[in-house]
Motif scaffolding. Structure first.
Motif, PDB file in Angstrom:
ATOM      1  N   UNK A 112      39.665  34.988  37.030  1.00 32.02           N
ATOM      2  CA  UNK A 112      38.845  33.503  38.088  1.00 32.02           C
ATOM      3  C   UNK A 112      40.140  32.372  37.111  1.00 32.02           C
ATOM      4  N   UNK A 113      41.454  31.964  37.405  1.00 27.83           N
ATOM      5  CA  UNK A 113      42.185  30.441  36.837  1.00 27.83           C
ATOM      6  C   UNK A 113      41.858  29.486  37.946  1.00 27.83           C
ATOM      7  N   UNK A 114      41.410  28.437  37.400  1.00 24.26           N
ATOM      8  CA  UNK A 114      41.132  27.218  38.210  1.00 24.26           C
ATOM      9  C   UNK A 114      42.207  25.918  37.871  1.00 24.26           C
ATOM     10  N   UNK A 115      43.006  25.512  39.861  1.00 29.65           N
ATOM     11  CA  UNK A 115      44.261  25.053  39.611  1.00 29.65           C
ATOM     12  C   UNK A 115      43.975  23.534  40.604  1.00 29.65           C
ATOM     13  N   UNK A 116      44.274  22.628  39.614  1.00 30.41           N
ATOM     14  CA  UNK A 116      44.384  20.771  41.274  1.00 30.41           C
ATOM     15  C   UNK A 116      45.640  20.883  41.339  1.00 30.41           C
ATOM     16  N   UNK A 117      45.761  20.035  42.252  1.00 30.87           N
ATOM     17  CA  UNK A 117      47.431  19.202  41.738  1.00 30.87           C
ATOM     18  C   UNK A 117      46.675  17.783  41.898  1.00 30.87           C
ATOM     19  N   UNK A 142      51.125  31.582  42.407  1.00 29.41           N
ATOM     20  CA  UNK A 142      51.558  32.829  42.978  1.00 29.41           C
ATOM     21  C   UNK A 142      51.950  34.092  41.610  1.00 29.41           C
ATOM     22  N   UNK A 143      52.691  32.866  40.640  1.00 24.42           N
ATOM     23  CA  UNK A 143      52.777  34.158  39.532  1.00 24.42           C
ATOM     24  C   UNK A 143      51.516  34.688  38.744  1.00 24.42           C
ATOM     25  N   UNK A 144      50.481  33.586  38.442  1.00 20.01           N
ATOM     26  CA  UNK A 144      49.361  33.486  37.637  1.00 20.01           C
ATOM     27  C   UNK A 144      49.061  34.966  38.375  1.00 20.01           C
ATOM     28  N   UNK A 145      49.179  35.667  40.258  1.00 19.92           N
ATOM     29  CA  UNK A 145      48.510  36.059  40.213  1.00 19.92           C
ATOM     30  C   UNK A 145      48.389  37.486  40.452  1.00 19.92           C
ATOM     31  N   UNK A 146      50.249  37.486  40.103  1.00 18.83           N
ATOM     32  CA  UNK A 146      51.228  38.741  39.902  1.00 18.83           C
ATOM     33  C   UNK A 146      50.928  38.987  38.557  1.00 18.83           C
ATOM     34  N   UNK A 147      50.356  38.692  37.498  1.00 23.73           N
ATOM     35  CA  UNK A 147      49.721  39.192  36.216  1.00 23.73           C
ATOM     36  C   UNK A 147      48.012  39.456  36.481  1.00 23.73           C
ATOM     37  N   UNK A 148      47.942  39.237  37.554  1.00 22.77           N
ATOM     38  CA  UNK A 148      46.655  39.901  37.267  1.00 22.77           C
ATOM     39  C   UNK A 148      45.488  38.513  38.029  1.00 22.77           C
ATOM     40  N   UNK A 149      45.628  37.644  37.766  1.00 24.14           N
ATOM     41  CA  UNK A 149      45.002  36.563  37.769  1.00 24.14           C
ATOM     42  C   UNK A 149      44.236  35.966  39.080  1.00 24.14           C
ATOM     43  N   UNK A 150      42.944  35.720  39.106  1.00 24.40           N
ATOM     44  CA  UNK A 150      43.025  35.186  40.778  1.00 24.40           C
ATOM     45  C   UNK A 150      42.437  33.456  40.292  1.00 24.40           C
ATOM     46  N   UNK A 194      51.604  34.242  50.865  1.00 23.93           N
ATOM     47  CA  UNK A 194      51.615  35.334  52.165  1.00 23.93           C
ATOM     48  C   UNK A 194      52.378  36.513  52.246  1.00 23.93           C
ATOM     49  N   UNK A 195      53.598  36.712  52.349  1.00 17.51           N
ATOM     50  CA  UNK A 195      54.509  37.483  52.406  1.00 17.51           C
ATOM     51  C   UNK A 195      54.012  38.100  51.313  1.00 17.51           C
ATOM     52  N   UNK A 196      53.807  38.023  50.128  1.00  9.53           N
ATOM     53  CA  UNK A 196      53.655  38.754  49.088  1.00  9.53           C
ATOM     54  C   UNK A 196      52.383  39.759  48.733  1.00  9.53           C
ATOM     55  N   UNK A 197      51.603  38.730  49.782  1.00  6.76           N
ATOM     56  CA  UNK A 197      49.872  39.105  49.769  1.00  6.76           C
ATOM     57  C   UNK A 197      48.923  39.302  48.255  1.00  6.76           C
ATOM     58  N   UNK A 198      49.541  37.634  47.633  1.00  4.76           N
ATOM     59  CA  UNK A 198      48.678  37.234  46.610  1.00  4.76           C
ATOM     60  C   UNK A 198      47.293  37.365  46.669  1.00  4.76           C
ATOM     61  N   UNK A 199      45.999  38.039  45.433  1.00  3.43           N
ATOM     62  CA  UNK A 199      44.494  36.824  45.982  1.00  3.43           C
ATOM     63  C   UNK A 199      44.807  35.720  45.644  1.00  3.43           C
ATOM     64  N   UNK A 200      45.810  34.517  46.360  1.00  2.00           N
ATOM     65  CA  UNK A 200      45.573  33.138  45.725  1.00  2.00           C
ATOM     66  C   UNK A 200      44.261  32.248  47.032  1.00  2.00           C
ATOM     67  N   UNK A 201      43.420  32.137  46.147  1.00  2.95           N
ATOM     68  CA  UNK A 201      41.821  31.495  47.074  1.00  2.95           C
ATOM     69  C   UNK A 201      42.629  29.573  47.534  1.00  2.95           C
TER      70      UNK A 201
END
Length: 312
Positions: free
Chosen positions: A17-22, A54-62, A85-92
């Motif tokens: 799990x990676x926590x991100x914010x804008x 999305x890039x992090x999710x492609x590297x098995x991160x959530x 969405x199209x890539x169906x990645x587990x970004x929350x």
């Protein structure tokens, strides 16, 4: 338990799990010192944040990403659609101050079309907790899922203890033969007040916390339509594309119909003020909701009669 405590506990137990914010740290302000490099603030750059997630999710991160709901869903829409969405990645996606919770802000900061646009993205799931208790019960399931998700963050305390959460299932609070109120998010607490007003008028009243809007609990909607003389959809969202539309889609899908009273924002943004004043001015207090339902029932006592018109 608070949102930050739950996220801290979850992230410490799972290094993926990676926590991100804008630059929206209000609910996660203590996490940089706890998570170190697993906390990333991209600044006021929602699109960049989603692309990086999305890039992090492609590297098995959530990635669990945070921004104001209006900007997370609209400014970053294309990135959520295409990269997540199209890539169906587990970004929350955690959307802060959605709907009336953005009470003091004007139209630019009001997320009142977010449900509509997010549920239109392929693979993206959509959730709207009723309060903090509901939020804390829902998020572990949402974060553990492999699906991308958008959640309307709601940390208000109502004192109501919710049932355990299952993705795609609504919470049936009460069943009623006269009226069933379908709602989600902040307005759940006003629906509870409306329910008591209506019961004092002698009505049999049901209440359903929809909480999972995509996937939605079709069975709960169909059961309510078959059991109640009137369905009420209650939401701090534009009429188009929200719960009223969802209910219409479900009924049409199963060749069913119902008398439905929508209580939502129609073609206008709400007037900024303190939350109690916003609810009062826009007609969304529990008492006002009950009065609208009673007024509608007075006008329409009989079940709907459909008379199709065909022309050759």
């Amino acid at each position: 338990m608070t949102y930050e405590e739950l996220l801290t506990q979850t992230a410490l137990a799972d290094e993926q799990i990676i926590v991100m914010t804008a630059e929206n740290r209000a609910l996660v302000r203590n996490l940089p010192g706890i998570l170190g490099k697993r906390f990333i603030d991209t600044g006021i750059t929602e699109q960049t944040m989603i692309g990086a997630a999305a890039g992090l999710a492609l590297r098995d991160r959530v990635p669990v990403v945070h921004a104001l709901a209006a900007f997370l869903t609209m400014r970053a829409f294309e990135f959520v659609r295409t990269d997540v969405g199209i890539a169906n990645l587990p970004v929350k996606l955690s959307g802060f101050i959605p709907g009336f919770l953005s009470d003091a802000n004007g139209p630019t900061h009001q997320a009142i079309e977010d449900i509509s646009i997010m549920r239109g993205i392929p693979n993206l799931t959509v959730f709207a907790p009723a309060d903090e208790d509901d939020l804390i019960k829902m998020l572990p399931e949402i974060w553990a899922s492999d699906d991308p998700a958008y959640t309307r963050i709601n940390t208000r305390q109502t004192g109501y203890e919710h049932t355990p959460f299952e993705i795609g299932k609504a919470e049936v609070v009460a069943e009623g033969s006269d009226v069933t109120i379908l709602t989600y998010g902040l307005l759940f607490e006003q629906a509870l007040i409306a329910l008591e007003f209506l019961r004092k008028e002698g009505l049999s009243v049901g209440l359903i916390n929809m909480r999972s809007l995509k996937p939605v609990d079709e069975e709960a909607i169909l059961n309510a339509a078959s059991q109640s003389k009137l369905l009420v959809t209650l939401e701090d969202h534009f009429l188009t594309g929200g719960l009223y539309t969802i209910v219409a889609e479900v009924l049409l899908k199963y060749y069913s119909t119902a008398r439905v009273l929508p209580i939502a924002l129609s073609e206008k943004w709400f007037k900024p003020a303190l939350l109690p004043d916003v609810l009062q001015h826009e007609g969304f207090t529990g008492k006002q909701i009950a009065e609208k339902i009673l007024g509608y029932k007075t006008r329409y006592q009989q079940p709907p009669v459909l008379t199709p018109q065909f022309s050759e």
